[in-house]
Design a protein around this motif. Sequence first.
Motif, short mmCIF file in Angstrom:
data_model
loop_
_atom_site.label_atom_id
_atom_site.label_comp_id
_atom_site.label_asym_id
_atom_site.label_seq_id
_atom_site.Cartn_x
_atom_site.Cartn_y
_atom_site.Cartn_z
N GLU A 69 0.87 -1.18 0.00
CA GLU A 69 0.00 0.00 0.00
C GLU A 69 0.90 1.23 0.00
OE1 GLU A 69 -2.61 2.46 3.19
OE2 GLU A 69 -1.47 0.71 3.79
N ARG A 70 0.62 2.18 -0.88
CA ARG A 70 1.43 3.40 -0.92
C ARG A 70 0.60 4.58 -0.43
NH1 ARG A 70 5.64 2.34 -5.59
NH2 ARG A 70 5.20 0.13 -5.82
N VAL A 71 1.23 5.41 0.42
CA VAL A 71 0.54 6.58 0.96
C VAL A 71 1.39 7.79 0.62
CG1 VAL A 71 -0.35 7.69 3.04
CG2 VAL A 71 -0.39 5.20 2.86
N VAL A 87 5.34 3.17 9.94
CA VAL A 87 6.47 3.85 9.31
C VAL A 87 6.28 3.83 7.80
CG1 VAL A 87 8.99 3.86 9.03
CG2 VAL A 87 7.97 3.11 11.19
N ARG A 88 6.45 4.99 7.19
CA ARG A 88 6.29 5.11 5.73
C ARG A 88 7.59 5.59 5.12
NH1 ARG A 88 2.08 2.57 3.36
NH2 ARG A 88 0.64 2.18 5.05
N PRO A 148 6.03 7.78 -2.85
CA PRO A 148 5.86 6.73 -1.83
C PRO A 148 6.34 5.37 -2.29
CG PRO A 148 3.74 7.41 -2.75
CD PRO A 148 4.76 8.33 -3.33
N LEU A 149 6.96 4.64 -1.37
CA LEU A 149 7.32 3.25 -1.60
C LEU A 149 6.28 2.39 -0.88
CD1 LEU A 149 11.19 3.43 -1.07
CD2 LEU A 149 9.94 3.32 -3.24
N PRO A 150 6.16 1.12 -1.29
CA PRO A 150 5.17 0.27 -0.61
C PRO A 150 5.46 0.17 0.89
CG PRO A 150 6.05 -0.80 -2.57
CD PRO A 150 6.86 0.43 -2.37
N GLY A 151 4.43 0.03 1.66
CA GLY A 151 4.62 -0.06 3.10
C GLY A 151 3.40 -0.60 3.78
N PRO A 152 3.29 -0.43 5.08
CA PRO A 152 4.27 0.19 5.98
C PRO A 152 5.53 -0.65 6.15
CG PRO A 152 2.39 -0.68 7.22
CD PRO A 152 2.08 -0.89 5.79
N LEU A 153 6.57 0.05 6.64
CA LEU A 153 7.88 -0.56 6.83
C LEU A 153 7.94 -1.13 8.25
CD1 LEU A 153 10.63 -0.77 5.42
CD2 LEU A 153 11.09 1.58 6.17
N ARG A 154 8.32 -2.43 8.35
CA ARG A 154 8.45 -3.07 9.68
C ARG A 154 9.72 -3.91 9.72
NH1 ARG A 154 4.41 -2.71 13.05
NH2 ARG A 154 4.93 -4.58 14.23
N PHE A 155 10.28 -4.08 10.92
CA PHE A 155 11.39 -5.02 11.07
C PHE A 155 10.92 -6.39 10.61
CE2 PHE A 155 12.75 -1.80 14.12
CZ PHE A 155 14.12 -1.73 13.86
#
Length: 332
Positions: free
Chosen positions: A3-5, A176-177, A190-197
Amino acid sequence: MDERVGLDELPDKEAGLSAPEREGARKVLWALAAGGREMAGLLALGPLKGLTGAAGAVNVQGEEVQAFDEIAQEVFTRTIRETGAVRCLVSEERESPEILNGSSGLFHVAMDPLDGSSNLAVSGPVGSIFCVFRPSAGEPSDPSAAVLRSVLSPVFSAYVLYSVSTLLVVTFGREVRQFALDPARGEFLPLPGPLRFPGGGGDIVSLNAGNASRWREEDQRYLRSLSGAPYSARYVGALVMDFHRNLKKGGIYLYPGDMPKGGSGGHPEGKLRLLYEAIPMALIARAAGGEAVDGHRPILDVPPVHIHQRVPLVVGSRPLVERYLRIVAAPS
Ligand code: AHM
Ligand code: MG
């Protein structure tokens, strides 16, 4: 999830912000993006313009100022001032907070305008780090005291990574985006996300082992615990790059306190700064499923007492930070 925001949309996703705060946050995000874009262009030309060396001055931290530290200070101070949304700006490069938009500003901002700038001499990665705080009601008139009180109420944090691509990473605390600069369009997309460990926490450990003999015994014990364990050592010496790699691949970054060498130098309280290095990274780590501690307690529980306060920093995926805490807590 893919998903991109858009950068503009981020504040609208935050339930806890008033309408003016959403608008103010959007302006500050634009300011960071505009400053990041300008810095990316300037940094790329650094070697050709002879700008990758020292500026011949020492900053409030007692560290040699690089020419680009001062350039980044001026670029981001300008873009942030133009928002009209910021009361006080604390920077690693300035001893006192700078009053930008007075009481009409909605936020206080703390920044390290160019982190890891000693890497510039070798065209290595560097970053810019920001934290935006909500002023408390009835805040003290002294700007430093006002900023310190607002630290308990962060609105968002962000970093810009200048590497083979220029990335902007942002959290309002929930997720995190990330955005990548398209230099041709001059826009962060925007890059795809959200970013997670990554699940499992990863196996990368980032630390300056050259300081280990001057760490407290608990941190040395942690380092010994890695021997023979399935870990990979990676250290660029630029917090934003080391943190970002560990966020994407799974890992832990440590900068513990270190005692002086031969009676001088050292960072007994840690090298990194609470307001504009540790707290913003802690907010991003938490929102990505990780954690940040000062060796014992969460970074977000450390009482802020000075705008340039230093703190030991251990930040990364939750399993690796929890393992670190178990080992340092174990009786010797
Ligand atoms: P700086 O704010 O003066 O650039 O110092 C912070 C940097 C971090 O980016 C990095 O992780 C650390 O200092 C590296 O320190 P060392 O060279 O002592 O390992
Ligand atoms: Mg720094």
